[in-house]
Motif scaffolding. Structure first.
Motif: not given
Length: 760
Positions: A24, A26, A32
């Motif tokens: 990811s 984030t 995400s």
């Protein structure tokens, strides 16, 4: 501990080579944005430092990389997240391990530290490794202490600092490092970490002491191995033994916070050795007053010389206790008594010593002495080899001259005879399983106020508790159970004795004893025998019984009260007098027998519950109280409850003083002894001299020596049947047996009276 190994928990993220769709940009939560297909990130299959790796451009102030897999957060489990990073071109950022904490249900747990320490990249192509540790507990070395609220996390790294640079990142590793924290998690300090070799040869004393000094409240672990401690060691923290220790006999292992027998057994790997070293520490450390055996059994193949266990002490006078355990034996030749026969000379003028003892070096201290003129329970207190002398615990009654004596040294489970003195020592709640071969306790030669309580003495070979000196001064034996193995023998063939004492102020209370030859042989004065039950019967009809209590001194000042005296008797004698003839003093004095229950069954009619046996001439009783007792014979009627054993000498009935027989109850006893004795007399024919027969009801069938009172039960009538009001006088000790009283009037009368007669 490693959960990946023990429980199969998967912590390790997938490699970048498996695709960037699980990484990811984030926080790593489902949905995400990922690095899959992003132009600024790509998998590099070959790098000279990493092999396959992720190359990415830093385009944000904090460039985040999170694994979208759920890494479990388990109580007590600690994870180390590691990343290896290098700068390739452009601005040089900093890098740190980071994570995202998630509670059950998927919500973010806020307020936690979710980043590790940052490391700056300072040159191109230089590999920098960053790591951080995450776990539930706040411990030194833990960077992210999350507690128990999170159930899993998403881990990776952050790039911080200037943008525009390009970095390459090796596969991120997550490993269980809980074992790093075991030292503090398990609160254990291992002696091996302080240099202990555990090879059985190296002196590990300093390592043990260093571990103790650094423990700071934690437990010391003596891990597997054999540790030689060449000198005394004191450990002031709790200790657990997986390994074993060896020590010289005079070296002390003091476990001040783990002072109990199981720990010492674990330390030395042997029950007997563990007990001995624990006892040694008990007498050499002020931090504990008692050794708790914690219910453990010590199997003994031979006696324990308790003083040899503590070679630096020959005396001890502070209260110490051994409690809550068992000693047993499986037999063996070490329990066989030592028997020595030697010729020696005895003189009444040196009444507690044998001189000219042949073979004196082989005569054991603590041995029972037998021979002509030797009383019961006479022991060797000490010896002088150079002088050929043996000191005795008591005097001999009739052994003047030179003869052969036999010295029998029984072997005791706990032998305290090596001490010169031992005071206020307590044995509490201990069972002695002697298996018919071992004996129980040999007391020290000197000592005061020692105590044995709530103990069981089961099947001793010959003796349960022996005093060979004055180590019984003020001795208290309370609530103990004594069981002989001689129950199948006739009473007169039994040889075992439960207790003997020699000194003053002994208290024998609330004990039970079954079928010994004697329950108690108690010399010394000011004794108290109360609340005991001792029984010595057998299955023979018209059986002979032995003394339950033997008091072998005249002036005993002893009280026997509240006991259940069953098929045995109290014998009062002076067999421990070197000059047995009464040449002065009080005679037999100071014995009270009060409020006891006496019972016998299937005995010879000549049996008596109280027997006085004088040695020597001219003895009298001068102070004897028998009151409030219940005397009962079952299956047979016995003649009387008291008698004189005249085997060696009679009592002088003309000099008896202060004898009280009152308020006793008699069942199946022919003569209900009393003194003073009230005789009811009816004079049916007129006479000026009424002859009153005490009918053998005075104690010991003694002389009717005095009259206390006369009370008329009807009027006096002369030959004319006229009432008279004469006051007669009396003549005592009349008749051939001197057991008659004459009541003499001035003229012949008849009537009824009660007369109170005394034999003292």
């Amino acid at each position: 501990m490693n959960k990946a190994i023990t429980d199969g928990v998967v912590f390790q993220p997938t490699a970048f080579a498996a695709g960037l769709g699980v990484w990811s940009r984030t926080d790593g939560t489902p949905g995400s944005a990922t690095y899959q297909g992003v132009a600024t990130a790509a998998f590099v299959p070959a790098d000279q430092d990493f092999g396959g790796c992720l190359e990415m451009a830093k385009t944000e102030a904090t460039q985040r990389l999170r694994y979208m897999g759920q890494t479990p957060i388990l109580p007590g489990c600690y994870l180390r997240v590691t990343a290896r990073v290098k700068a390739v071109s452009g601005a040089l950022p900093s890098v740190r391990i980071a994570g995202h904490a998630v509670r059950a249900g998927g919500a973010h747990v806020t307020g936690l530290v979710e980043t590790g320490p940052a490391v700056a990249l300072t040159a191109y192509g230089r590999v920098v490794e960053v790591s951080a540790i995450v776990g539930t507990g706040t411990r030194p070395g833990v960077d992210m202490a999350w507690g128990t609220a999170p159930v899993h996390g998403h881990f990776g790294l952050d790039l911080t600092g200037p943008t525009g640079g390009i970095v390459r990142i090796d596969d991120i590793e997550i490993e269980d490092v809980t074992s790093v924290f075991l030292r503090t998690m398990l609160n254990v300090v291992d002696v091996r970490d302080y240099g202990a070799a555990g090879d059985g040869t190296t002196d590990d004393s300093a390592a043990f002491e260093a571990a103790d000094a650094d423990a700071d409240g934690r437990t010391i672990l003596v891990s597997a191995g054999t540790y030689r401690l060449a000198s005394s060691v004191t450990l002031d923290h709790r200790v657990v033994f997986e390994g074993r220790v060896t020590m010289p006999a005079d070296a002390i292992l003091a476990l001040t916070k783990s002072f109990d027998l199981p720990t010492y057994i674990d330390a030395f790997g042997d029950e007997r050795t563990g007990f001995q070293k624990a006892f040694q520490a008990l007498l050499n450390n002020a931090n504990h007053e008692s050794l708790d055996m914690r219910g453990r059994r010590i199997d003994l193949s031979g006696p324990i010389d308790m003083q040899a266990v503590v070679p630096n002490r020959t005396s001890f006078a502070q209260r110490r206790v051994i409690r809550n355990g068992q000693f047993s034996t499986s037999g063996g030749s070490a329990w066989a008594p030592t028997v020595v026969t030697s010729q020696a000379t005895y003189a009444a003028t040196n009444s507690k010593r044998l001189t000219g003892v042949t073979n004196v070096a082989n005569v054991p201290v603590g041995a029972l002495v037998t021979g002509a003129g030797v009383g019961r329970e006479i022991y060797v207190t000490s010896k002088n080899v150079a002088a050929q002398e043996v000191a005795l615990s008591e005097s001999l009654s009739d052994a003047e001259g030179t003869q052969s004596f036999t010295f029998t040294r029984f072997k005791y489970m706990l032998d305290f005879s090596g001490f010169e003195r031992l005071d206020v020592f307590v044995l509490d709640s201990i069972e002695f399983q002697m298996g018919e071969v071992a004996n129980g306790i040999l007391l020290p030669p000197q000592g005061v106020v020692n105590k044995i309580r709530d103990c069981t003495f089961n099947r001793p070979h010959r003796r349960a508790i022996t005093s060979h000196g004055t180590g019984c001064q003020g001795l208290m034996i309370e609530r103990c159970n004594f069981v002989s193995y001689e129950g199948d023998l006739t009473a007169q063939n039994r040889q075992s004795v439960a207790i003997n004492t020699n000194a003053n102020d002994v208290k024998i209370r609330d004990n039970r004893a079954s079928q010994f030859r004697h329950f108690l042989v108690m010399s010394g004065a000011q004794g108290l025998i109360s609340g005991n039950h001792f029984f010595q019967g057998d299955g023979n009809p018209n059986g002979i019984r032995t003394a339950g209590i033997v008091i072998p001194i005249r002036a005993c000042n002893t009280t026997i009260t509240g006991n259940y005296i069953d098929n045995c008797f109290v014998e009062w004698t002076n067999e421990r007098e070197a000059l047995p003839d009464n040449t002065g003093g009080f005679g037999f004095a100071g014995l009270s027998i009060c409020d006891n229950v006496f019972l016998c069954s299937d005995v010879a009619p000549t049996f008596s519950f109280i027997v006085v046996k004088p040695y020597g001439r001219d003895h009298r009783v001068n102070g004897f109280n028998v009151s409030g007792n219940t005397f009962r014979a079952s299956g047979v009627a016995i003649s009387r409850v008291e008698r004189v054993d005249t085997s060696f000498a009679p009592l002088d009935f003309s000099r008896m003083r202060r004898v009280t027989f009152t308020n006793n109850t008699y069942h199946n006893i022919t003569y209900a002894t009393a003194n003073p004795l009230v005789v009811a007399h009816t004079q049916a024919s007129h006479s000026d001299t009424w002859v009153i027969d005490t009918d053998h009801n005075l104690p010991f069938d003694a002389y009717a020596r005095d009259v206390d009172a006369i009370a008329y039960r009807s009027r006096l009538r002369n030959e004319a049947n006229v009432s008279e009001w004469f006051m007669p006088y009396t003549a005592a000790a009349m008749g051939g047996q001197r057991n008659l009283v004459h009541v003499i009037f001035p003229e012949p009368v008849l009537g009824d009276l009660n007369i109170t007669v005394r034999m003292d």
